[in-house]
Structures are given as C-alpha cells and as structure tokens.
Design a protein around this motif. Structure first.
Motif, PDB file in Angstrom:
ATOM      1  N   GLY A 123      -5.917  -0.841   0.770  1.00 44.88           N
ATOM      2  CA  GLY A 123      -6.351  -0.297   2.050  1.00 44.88           C
ATOM      3  C   GLY A 123      -7.561   0.604   2.002  1.00 44.88           C
ATOM      4  O   GLY A 123      -8.095   0.980   3.058  1.00 44.88           O
ATOM      5  N   ASN A 124      -8.027   0.997   0.806  1.00 42.75           N
ATOM      6  CA  ASN A 124      -9.203   1.873   0.744  1.00 42.75           C
ATOM      7  C   ASN A 124     -10.370   1.254  -0.012  1.00 42.75           C
ATOM      8  O   ASN A 124     -11.418   1.873  -0.148  1.00 42.75           O
ATOM      9  CB  ASN A 124      -8.851   3.237   0.136  1.00 42.75           C
ATOM     10  CG  ASN A 124      -8.392   3.144  -1.310  1.00 42.75           C
ATOM     11  OD1 ASN A 124      -8.519   2.115  -1.967  1.00 42.75           O
ATOM     12  ND2 ASN A 124      -7.836   4.235  -1.810  1.00 42.75           N
ATOM     13  N   LYS A 125     -10.195   0.037  -0.531  1.00 42.68           N
ATOM     14  CA  LYS A 125     -11.251  -0.577  -1.344  1.00 42.68           C
ATOM     15  C   LYS A 125     -12.515  -0.826  -0.542  1.00 42.68           C
ATOM     16  O   LYS A 125     -13.639  -0.575  -1.015  1.00 42.68           O
ATOM     17  CB  LYS A 125     -10.765  -1.890  -1.956  1.00 42.68           C
ATOM     18  CG  LYS A 125     -11.760  -2.497  -2.951  1.00 42.68           C
ATOM     19  CD  LYS A 125     -11.232  -3.779  -3.558  1.00 42.68           C
ATOM     20  CE  LYS A 125     -12.163  -4.268  -4.673  1.00 42.68           C
ATOM     21  NZ  LYS A 125     -13.560  -4.436  -4.216  1.00 42.68           N
ATOM     22  N   CYS A 126     -12.353  -1.303   0.692  1.00 42.97           N
ATOM     23  CA  CYS A 126     -13.515  -1.567   1.528  1.00 42.97           C
ATOM     24  C   CYS A 126     -14.312  -0.283   1.775  1.00 42.97           C
ATOM     25  O   CYS A 126     -15.539  -0.265   1.659  1.00 42.97           O
ATOM     26  CB  CYS A 126     -13.084  -2.190   2.846  1.00 42.97           C
ATOM     27  SG  CYS A 126     -14.456  -2.557   3.969  1.00 42.97           S
TER      28      CYS A 126
ATOM     29  N   GLY B 198      -4.986  13.004   4.293  1.00 37.98           N
ATOM     30  CA  GLY B 198      -4.467  12.764   2.958  1.00 37.98           C
ATOM     31  C   GLY B 198      -4.822  11.415   2.382  1.00 37.98           C
ATOM     32  O   GLY B 198      -4.409  11.088   1.267  1.00 37.98           O
ATOM     33  N   SER B 199      -5.627  10.621   3.091  1.00 36.41           N
ATOM     34  CA  SER B 199      -5.934   9.273   2.630  1.00 36.41           C
ATOM     35  C   SER B 199      -7.113   9.203   1.670  1.00 36.41           C
ATOM     36  O   SER B 199      -7.416   8.135   1.151  1.00 36.41           O
ATOM     37  CB  SER B 199      -6.193   8.351   3.827  1.00 36.41           C
ATOM     38  OG  SER B 199      -7.284   8.811   4.597  1.00 36.41           O
ATOM     39  N   GLY B 200      -7.795  10.320   1.445  1.00 36.82           N
ATOM     40  CA  GLY B 200      -8.872  10.342   0.449  1.00 36.82           C
ATOM     41  C   GLY B 200     -10.276  10.376   1.021  1.00 36.82           C
ATOM     42  O   GLY B 200     -11.243  10.128   0.299  1.00 36.82           O
ATOM     43  N   LYS B 201     -10.426  10.729   2.297  1.00 34.50           N
ATOM     44  CA  LYS B 201     -11.766  10.786   2.894  1.00 34.50           C
ATOM     45  C   LYS B 201     -12.638  11.842   2.222  1.00 34.50           C
ATOM     46  O   LYS B 201     -13.806  11.585   1.913  1.00 34.50           O
ATOM     47  CB  LYS B 201     -11.664  11.089   4.394  1.00 34.50           C
ATOM     48  CG  LYS B 201     -10.913  10.045   5.194  1.00 34.50           C
ATOM     49  CD  LYS B 201     -10.983  10.327   6.683  1.00 34.50           C
ATOM     50  CE  LYS B 201     -10.370  11.659   7.070  1.00 34.50           C
ATOM     51  NZ  LYS B 201      -8.914  11.724   6.795  1.00 34.50           N
TER      52      LYS B 201
END
Length: 215
Positions: A22-25, A46-49
């Motif tokens: 979900g974060n590769k793009c 918390g998703s890494g932005k």
C-alpha cells in the motif's frame, strides 16, 4: 538486547523505510519521480508520510516549514515541505505560499491525513489549486498499517523482536494505532528490568498490564 536508557529517537533513514503493497507507489513517486514541482502526499496518521518527507528532504535539500516561517525560509532553498495541511486555518496565507512556490519554480511537498477531495477548505481559489495538484496516497490496509507501525516503533527503540512475537502482539491486542504505540512504550520501559528479551510470555504480561488499565 539493548536497553533504552533514554527516550527513543525516531529514525527517518531511507534504509529504515518499510515498503509494503500500500505504500510502494507513494515511495517510488517520492524517490524516483523528478517531474513534479508540487505534490500532495496523503494517508492515515502513522502511515509513514513524515518518513517519506524526510527521505525527500535529503534528496532535495528541502526545508520543513510552517506558514509563519515560509517568508524567512523561502530564499534558503528551492524545496519545501509543509505537513498536515488539513489542519491549516489561515487559508489566505496558505494560498499565498502555494502560489509563491509555483510562480517561482520552487518544489513543494504537502502532506495530509485526508485525500485532496476530502479537504474542506472554504477559499475557492485554494480548493481549486489543491484539487489540481498531483497527489499520491498511502493506502495500507488496517492490518498492514499496524504491522508497519509496530515494526517501525520497535526498530526505533533498537528492540529485536521475532516475527512470532510481532504476530502475537497483533493478534492479541486491540486494533488501533494508539494501542500499538502504548504497547511498545511499555515493552521498552519494562524490558529494562528483564534479561530474557521480548518473548511471548513477556509480551503477555505487558498485555495483561494493559487489561488492568496501567498502559
């Protein structure tokens, strides 16, 4: 085992960024795409932005800004990062900063916990500019997001934990970002008084503390 004698410092190194489906793009767009001047990076808390923003900062010599220091910082770099735009209240000043960056070919990375279409700015000019800006989202599933956060929190504290223990924490604890952070905090605190490492029995005792509302 390394004991945490001081408050942990979060790592924003590129090699510590955990790439998932979900974060590769978003990661690839930040790292490899050089064509954009303004980008909105959005995803849940918390998703890494912020981690991705720090990676982009190092690649571009960017400066983290807020609306109040933008004027002073604008001549210090050609790349800027403005986080949590969903919280901005001074829409006129935000629009001014956005326009200045665009008109002077400055790179601007914006982060938001909401997708651009869900932002509720009242200023029509600002709305239209936000909706016309290139955006990329982090769309981790809940389980994947919790695993990412858990691994990242443990890594930042230099705690080595097996996949069995990670799976145990995720299956036995409440499914929330705040709960995962609390569990890691108490693991880090209680581990200073133990020599057995982060084992399932130890984690079970931590979770029991949580049940007793001591977290």
């Amino acid at each position: 085992m390394q004991l945490s004698l001081f408050e942990h410092q979060e790592s924003y190194a590129h090699e510590d960024y955990i790439i998932l489906t979900g974060n590769k793009c978003a990661h690839d767009f930040i790292v490899d795409n050089k064509t954009w001047n303004c980008l909105i990076l959005y995803g849940p808390s918390g998703s890494g932005k912020t981690h991705l923003a720090h990676i982009w900062q190092k690649f571009n010599g960017a400066i983290f800004i807020n609306l109040n220091n933008f004027v002073d910082a604008v001549n210090s770099s050609n790349a800027f990062i403005l986080e949590d735009i969903e919280k901005i209240q001074n829409e006129v000043l935000f629009l001014h900063c956005y326009n200045y960056a665009k008109e002077n070919s400055k790179k601007l990375l914006l982060t938001s916990s909401l997708a651009p279409s869900a932002l509720t700015f009242k200023l029509n000019d600002l709305k239209s500019r936000i909706l016309s800006t290139i955006s990329v989202g982090i769309t981790l599933e809940n389980e994947e997001l919790l695993r990412l956060l858990l691994i990242k929190q443990l890594t930042d504290r230099q705690l080595q934990v097996s996949s069995r223990v990670i799976n145990y924490i995720l299956t036995q604890s409440e499914r929330s970002l705040s709960r995962v952070r609390h569990i890691v905090d108490i693991i880090d605190e209680k581990l200073m008084y133990r020599s057995t490492g982060v084992t399932i029995p130890f984690v079970r005792s931590v979770l029991n503390l949580g049940d007793s509302k001591n977290l």
